[in-house]
Design an enzyme around this catalytic site. Structure first.
Site, PDB file in Angstrom:
ATOM      1  CD  GLU A  50     102.545  13.571 -44.733  1.00 10.32           C
ATOM      2  OE1 GLU A  50     101.401  14.001 -44.544  1.00 10.32           O
ATOM      3  OE2 GLU A  50     103.476  14.292 -45.156  1.00 10.32           O
ATOM      4  CE  LYS A 119      99.355  17.014 -42.642  1.00 10.75           C
ATOM      5  NZ  LYS A 119      99.724  16.695 -44.041  1.00 10.75           N
ATOM      6  CB  CYS A 160     103.570  16.820 -43.195  1.00  4.02           C
ATOM      7  SG  CYS A 160     104.275  17.513 -44.719  1.00  4.02           S
TER       8      CYS A 160
END
Length: 283
Positions: A50, A119, A160
């Site tokens: 990331e 995301k 994440c």
């Protein structure tokens, strides 16, 4: 979709645990160099971490943000083609129509952009005395799932914090994914507590391989990533994991083992769909 009888049973996956600096050109050069190293070690699918081209933090996102295609993604396309691999480009801050996103791009062995994933779940947390972070001050969330097919298996993407949301992994399993990849940067509070636990949970719950690619740990950074990039099998076993330093982590993914586990413990056919379901609300 890859037909089960035609998929290759094993392939090598590599994770790049990159030491991210404040100099974008250096990050890109080192990332490409480590991708080449992974390819020489036989990796067919490679993932960067990331925010691999930029320090992680809301104050950095506007400064480092790029359009897609742009400088960083063009480099990824080139090195994917050069090495003949599937390259999961970790994530970068993306600017589009005045909004910023935390975005993962995936390139095929011919350098073609296969998918772009933004995301979905923004990292807004407050652990008193330890860490407070609010991605939503700067970033906008994505609104779509992302999977891509390879000659080996179908792969599902998250970034994440997305790993905490079991429903996303379940949707990907329902879509036929056998590998889930989460470029991530857990911190020094949540990393030791939950990083490996969440990966193993997602893997066992869905009988899939789960991989997480983190930046290397940098004690001088304003946000210190936990590191420990990891590959977990569908039995919940850790196949490979890094420490805190810059490194390349590799493991062979055995899809025959995945099939055996699903046959031995057939949870998919035993779900009580008459009582519950996890459903997609958007294609």
């Amino acid at each position: 979709m890859v037909l089960p009888g035609r998929a290759m049973a094993t392939f090598r996956l590599a994770l790049i645990q990159l030491q991210v600096s404040s100099i974008k050109s250096d990050n890109l050069a080192r990332a490409c160099s480590l991708v080449r190293e992974a390819a020489t070690r036989g990796a067919k699918i490679v993932s960067l971490p990331e925010c691999f081209n930029s320090p992680y933090g809301t104050k950095y996102f506007p400064e480092y943000a790029e359009k897609i295609p742009g400088e960083s993604t063009e480099k990824l396309s080139e090195v994917a083609k050069e090495c003949g691999i599937y390259l999961i480009g970790g994530s970068i801050p993306e600017e589009d129509a005045g909004k910023l996103y935390n975005t993962c791009t995936v390139f095929g062995p011919d350098g073609t952009l296969l998918v772009k994933y933004r995301k979905l779940h923004l990292f807004d947390i407050d652990v008193p005395g330890k860490i407070t972070f609010e991605e939503s001050k700067i970033l906008s969330p994505g609104d779509s799932f992302s999977t891509f097919d390879t000659p080996y298996c179908r792969v599902g993407l998250g970034i994440c914090y997305d790993m905490r949301f079991a429903e996303l992994a379940q949707i990907y399993a329902q879509r036929g994914c056998q590998l889930l990849v989460y470029p991530g940067a857990f911190n020094m509070t949540t990393g030791p507590a939950h990083w490996e636990l969440l990966q193993r949970g997602r893997a066992v719950d869905n009988q899939v391989y789960v991989a997480t690619a983190s930046p290397a740990q940098n004690d001088q950074a304003s946000y210190v990533a936990w590191g420990h990039s990891t590959i977990v099998n569908p039995w919940g076993e850790v196949l490979a994991t890094a420490g805190t330093e810059e490194t390349v982590v590799c493991s062979d993914i055995d899809l025959k083992k995945l099939a055996e586990i699903r046959q031995q413990i057939p949870i998919f056919s035993q779900k009580r769909s008459d009582l519950y379901a996890v459903v997609e609300k958007k294609p």
